[in-house]
Each structure stands twice: as C-alpha cells, then as structure tokens.
Design a protein around this motif. Structure first.
Motif, mmCIF file in Angstrom:
data_model
loop_
_atom_site.group_PDB
_atom_site.id
_atom_site.type_symbol
_atom_site.label_atom_id
_atom_site.label_comp_id
_atom_site.label_asym_id
_atom_site.label_seq_id
_atom_site.Cartn_x
_atom_site.Cartn_y
_atom_site.Cartn_z
ATOM 1 N N PHE A 236 14.583 56.476 19.587
ATOM 2 C CA PHE A 236 15.163 57.208 20.717
ATOM 3 C C PHE A 236 14.093 58.078 21.399
ATOM 4 N N LEU A 237 13.298 58.778 20.572
ATOM 5 C CA LEU A 237 12.233 59.616 21.142
ATOM 6 C C LEU A 237 11.220 58.748 21.877
ATOM 7 N N LEU A 238 10.894 57.594 21.279
ATOM 8 C CA LEU A 238 9.920 56.695 21.905
ATOM 9 C C LEU A 238 10.423 56.156 23.235
ATOM 10 N N VAL A 239 11.715 55.840 23.315
ATOM 11 C CA VAL A 239 12.218 55.282 24.565
ATOM 12 C C VAL A 239 12.215 56.363 25.657
ATOM 13 N N ARG B 234 -1.839 44.295 35.799
ATOM 14 C CA ARG B 234 -1.481 44.356 34.376
ATOM 15 C C ARG B 234 -0.713 45.650 34.096
ATOM 16 N N TYR B 235 0.015 45.637 33.003
ATOM 17 C CA TYR B 235 0.612 46.888 32.545
ATOM 18 C C TYR B 235 -0.492 47.795 32.000
ATOM 19 N N THR B 236 -0.248 49.097 32.027
ATOM 20 C CA THR B 236 -1.220 50.029 31.440
ATOM 21 C C THR B 236 -1.255 49.854 29.920
ATOM 22 N N HIS B 237 -2.365 50.260 29.323
ATOM 23 C CA HIS B 237 -2.461 50.186 27.857
ATOM 24 C C HIS B 237 -1.330 50.940 27.189
ATOM 25 N N THR B 238 -0.988 52.077 27.755
ATOM 26 C CA THR B 238 0.098 52.873 27.176
ATOM 27 C C THR B 238 1.409 52.096 27.225
ATOM 28 N N ILE C 171 1.813 48.906 27.361
ATOM 29 C CA ILE C 171 1.747 47.773 26.431
ATOM 30 C C ILE C 171 1.975 48.250 24.993
ATOM 31 N N ALA C 172 1.301 49.340 24.639
ATOM 32 C CA ALA C 172 1.447 49.870 23.285
ATOM 33 C C ALA C 172 2.900 50.262 23.018
ATOM 34 N N LEU C 173 3.512 50.960 23.963
ATOM 35 C CA LEU C 173 4.905 51.392 23.766
ATOM 36 C C LEU C 173 5.835 50.182 23.671
ATOM 37 N N HIS C 174 5.585 49.183 24.499
ATOM 38 C CA HIS C 174 6.440 47.986 24.477
ATOM 39 C C HIS C 174 6.430 47.330 23.102
ATOM 40 N N TRP C 175 5.247 47.099 22.548
ATOM 41 C CA TRP C 175 5.179 46.360 21.280
ATOM 42 C C TRP C 175 5.556 47.212 20.080
ATOM 43 N N LEU C 176 5.253 48.484 20.170
ATOM 44 C CA LEU C 176 5.679 49.386 19.099
ATOM 45 C C LEU C 176 7.209 49.399 19.014
ATOM 46 N N MET C 177 7.846 49.504 20.174
ATOM 47 C CA MET C 177 9.305 49.532 20.171
ATOM 48 C C MET C 177 9.890 48.197 19.756
ATOM 49 N N ALA C 178 9.217 47.107 20.154
ATOM 50 C CA ALA C 178 9.721 45.786 19.768
ATOM 51 C C ALA C 178 9.760 45.684 18.239
ATOM 52 N N LEU C 179 8.648 46.082 17.601
ATOM 53 C CA LEU C 179 8.601 46.031 16.134
ATOM 54 C C LEU C 179 9.658 46.935 15.514
ATOM 55 N N ASP D 131 6.209 27.984 34.129
ATOM 56 C CA ASP D 131 5.684 28.446 35.423
ATOM 57 C C ASP D 131 4.163 28.634 35.356
ATOM 58 N N ARG D 132 3.655 28.820 34.169
ATOM 59 C CA ARG D 132 2.233 29.049 33.934
ATOM 60 C C ARG D 132 1.686 30.174 34.810
ATOM 61 N N ASP D 133 2.481 31.304 34.863
ATOM 62 C CA ASP D 133 1.999 32.478 35.601
ATOM 63 C C ASP D 133 1.545 33.567 34.619
ATOM 64 N N GLU D 134 1.214 34.764 35.146
ATOM 65 C CA GLU D 134 0.591 35.792 34.304
ATOM 66 C C GLU D 134 1.603 36.788 33.697
ATOM 67 N N VAL D 135 2.891 36.487 33.859
ATOM 68 C CA VAL D 135 3.907 37.474 33.472
ATOM 69 C C VAL D 135 3.842 37.874 31.993
ATOM 70 N N LEU D 136 3.688 36.909 31.109
ATOM 71 C CA LEU D 136 3.596 37.266 29.684
ATOM 72 C C LEU D 136 2.238 37.900 29.373
ATOM 73 N N ALA D 137 1.197 37.305 29.917
ATOM 74 C CA ALA D 137 -0.160 37.761 29.595
ATOM 75 C C ALA D 137 -0.375 39.230 29.947
ATOM 76 N N ARG D 138 0.245 39.674 31.024
ATOM 77 C CA ARG D 138 -0.034 41.053 31.461
ATOM 78 C C ARG D 138 0.655 42.094 30.578
ATOM 79 N N MET D 139 1.546 41.630 29.691
ATOM 80 C CA MET D 139 2.125 42.548 28.707
ATOM 81 C C MET D 139 1.458 42.374 27.352
ATOM 82 N N LEU D 140 0.514 41.466 27.232
ATOM 83 C CA LEU D 140 -0.169 41.270 25.953
ATOM 84 C C LEU D 140 -1.486 42.027 25.966
ATOM 85 N N PRO D 141 -1.834 42.646 24.844
ATOM 86 C CA PRO D 141 -3.066 43.425 24.813
ATOM 87 C C PRO D 141 -4.320 42.545 24.813
#
Ligand code: HEM
Lengths: 181, 190
Positions: free
Chosen positions: A55-58, A5-9, A11-19, A165-175
């Motif tokens: 920019f700072l977040l990225v 899985r991705y680390t919590h950090t 994941i948090a950075l990914h979704w914060l930036m997405a928003l 594909d029903r693999d874990e790729v999306l799930a591992r980026m979801l909190p």
C-alpha cells in the motif's frame, strides 16, 4: 524529444510491486486454508505487513506517476487499444489501493488490529463486527481475483505488443532490454 | 436463622449501609465481567468468559476477614474469533474436556490504603495450582459493592498452550486478566 522509456524509478517500482503482489497473492491463498497453528499466525502477520508495504509503495508509485508522465503509446496503435490500455492501467492502480485497504478494514472488523512489523499500530477504522468482517473477507478475495484476471490480461497484452506487434511497449518497462526500430 | 435474627441482620445492614459499610455477599452475574487481553504477534486481542460464579464475603469495615471464590466455566471462553475459540478449548490449551473449570480460592485480603486492597489465593487451571496475588479496588455503587482488579497471568505456568504453542514469540506468555465483580449486600434478599 518526448521520453520513449519509463524512468528507472518507475521501472523499479513496477517490478518490485509485481513481485510483492504475486507473493502476497500466493501467500494469501496458501495461509487461509491452513489449520490454526503458530505458523499460520506468523504467515497472517507477514501477509499483513507485506500488504501494508504494498500500500505504501503504491502511494509512492502514484506520486511518482503524477510527476512523471509515462511515454506515449506507439502512434501505430488503434485508438480503442490506447483507451483499453489506459483504462486497464487505471483499474490496476485502483485495485492496488483497494485491496490492501480492504484487508486492513477486514482485520479491524474481525477484531485484529494491524500492527506493522509488530511495532507500529495502525488505527482501527472499524469496530469489531463479525458480519462486516466476513463481508470484507469476501470483498478482499473478490478484488484479488479481479486483480489476478486483469494482471493476466495485462501480461497477455504486453506479450502481444512484443511478439506480434513487435513494438517497444514491453521493452521500455524492462530494465535490461531495448528494442531498436 | 430465626425471624428475629434476620430482622436484626437486616437492621444492622441498613444501619451499616447508611453509614457506608456492609458486607457484600451476593454475586451479581449479569453485572460482572471477566475479561482478558492476550497478545498474538504483538497484537493485543480482547477476550472474555461468559460464565463464571463468584462467592464473596467482603465488609469494607473488616477487609481482612473477607473471602472469595471463583468457579470459571472455561468452555464459555470468547477468545476473540471463532478459530481461536475452537482452538483454545483443545488439549494443548485449556483441555476443557478433562478440566472444565478453573478455580480461585482466596487465602487473604490485605488493605493497601484508600480503596485499594490486595487479594491472595490459589488459582487452579488445568489441574495446576499456583499462588496468586492481585491488587483490586473496592467501591460502593447504587447499593452494590464493586470490585475491580487486574493481574498478569503467565499461561505457561499452567501449561496453557503447550507443545508448538509454547513458542511465546507467536502468542505471548503474559495474559492480562481483568475482573469487574459486582455483589449486593449479603443480608438483603431480593
Ligand atoms: C496488495 C496487497 C494484498 C494482496 C495482493 C492480498 C492478497 C490476498 C489474497 C489472494 C488472499 C486470499 C483470499 C482468499 O482466497 O480468500 C488474502 C487473504 C487475506 N488478506 Fe490479503 N492481500 C493484500 C493486502 C492485505 C492487507 C494490507 C491485509 C491486512 C492488513 C490483508 C489481510 C488479509 C487477511 C486477514 C486474509 C485472510 C482472510 C481469511 O481467510 O481469513 N491483506 N489476501
């Protein structure tokens, strides 16, 4: 055992930036068509402040990424898909850097210094220059539409992994979601 | 003026000039600037006026006798961007259709010591007049007299930017005005 899985950090950075990016993108489109008004000036400033924050977040995100390798892609994925996924991710990082930079340079070229939250003045790397300002406006919006296109592809790919594909790729980026295989 | 008096005047200026004093009275439009800095959301924005006329009579030997008048063509404003230029000539701001010029007419000049002086007078913008004092410096440069000064103008004193724009958290009330006026000696004709 390799990380699955991705680390919590991350994941948090990914979704914060997405928003933040979706908000910035919509605000950018909305504000630039408004007639001149105090409201427009405020929205422009907020767009700039949020853009500098992105920019700072990225930068933070890249620093984290360098220290934390993402989990390996599923072994079942064809090689070309792995290459495409990695290429797309690199392009997304590149645009997340280039877009705020182009916005900042555009503002300087148009003669508007960026003052972060109205408090911290960022240096003007460019002199005021009308033609350059207009060119950079075009660059800023073209990069944005490129990003929007790539994000659509990114989302489509994630959904394909999850639904077809029903693999874990999306799930591992979801909190909140894990997929047990 | 008789030729004799012109000659006398020229001589007087020449003598006074060599002694470092003369009356400066011929406005040099191409060497003079009238610039300002406004603040938008905390961001300073440079602007200027392209067209203005000044009539000035200033003799550093007799500063209290000096006088000045400014006629400012408000439509010649450069407010920093095309959007701002289009906006600022309109009714809530300068309303140039009805009030095309702003004027300043001096009432007194007071020496403050050294090369420093204070200018007092009446500023009229958009049909509203206010007393104004502004410090300035005077120096001689290449035979010309150079006046440099700055003051803070409160735009709302003149109803510049009223209605929705009177919210000073977006565009600040204070506008810093800077003038750099160059005048040649009065009696020397070119
Ligand atoms: C990742 C961060 C950013 C995103 C996603 C973003 C997105 C956008 C979008 C979609 C537009 C509308 C483009 C158009 O249709 O013309 C826009 C316009 C604009 N952006 Fe950004 N932006 C970002 C960062 C910045 C930064 C950091 C600044 C300045 C410091 C900035 C300044 C501007 C300006 C001034 C405009 C308006 C251009 C105009 O029409 O005059 N942006 N932005």
């Amino acid at each position: 055992m390799p990380e699955t899985r991705y680390t919590h950090t991350a994941i948090a950075l990914h979704w914060l930036m997405a928003l933040l990016l979706i908000a910035l993108f919509s605000l950018g489109l909305y504000m630039s068509d408004l007639p001149v008004s105090p409201q427009k000036l405020k929205l422009y400033s907020w767009h700039k402040w949020a853009g500098v924050s992105a920019f700072l977040l990225v930068l933070l995100r890249l620093a984290w990424r360098i220290g934390h390798r993402p989990p390996d892609l599923p072994a079942a994925m064809p090689g070309w898909q792995k290459t495409a996924a990695q290429g797309l991710h690199h392009l997304l990082y590149l645009l997340m850097i280039a877009i705020p930079l182009s916005g900042w340079l555009m503002s300087s070229a148009k003669g508007f210094q960026t003052v972060y939250f109205g408090i911290i003045p960022l240096p003007d790397l460019l002199q005021k220059n009308k033609e350059l300002g207009e060119l950079l406006e075009l660059v800023h919006s073209s990069l944005n539409f490129t990003l929007a296109g790539l994000v659509v592809a990114h989302i489509a790919a994630a959904l394909k992994h999850h639904l077809l594909d029903r693999d874990e790729v999306l799930a591992r980026m979801l909190p909140f979601l894990t997929r047990n295989r | 003026m008789t030729p004799f008096r012109i000659l006398l005047g020229t001589l007087a200026v020449a003598v006074a000039g060599s002694a470092g004093a003369a009356e400066y009275g011929q406005f040099q439009a191409d060497k003079s600037t009238l610039t300002f800095v406004s603040k938008q959301m905390g961001v300073p924005i440079d602007g200027r006026f392209r067209k203005f006329a000044v009539s000035v009579a200033f003799d550093p030997a007799r500063p209290t006798a000096a006088s000045a008048r400014l006629d400012l063509d408000l439509a010649s404003i450069d407010a920093g961007s095309k959007d701002a230029d289009d906006e600022v000539v309109g009714k809530p701001w300068l309303h140039v259709k009805v009030f095309p010029t702003a004027t300043f007419v001096s009432s007194a000049v007071r020496p403050l010591g050294g090369d420093k002086y204070e200018l007092a007078g009446k500023l009229t913008i958009k049909g509203k007049s206010q007393d104004l004092t502004a410090p300035f410096t005077f120096r001689q440069d290449g035979g010309n007299g150079v006046f440099d000064g700055a003051f803070i103008l409160k735009r709302l004193d003149f109803a510049v930017g009223d209605g929705v724009w009177s919210d000073v958290s977006t565009v600040a009330n204070e506008v810093q005005i800077k003038f750099h006026i160059v005048a040649a000696p009065a009696a020397v004709r070119k």
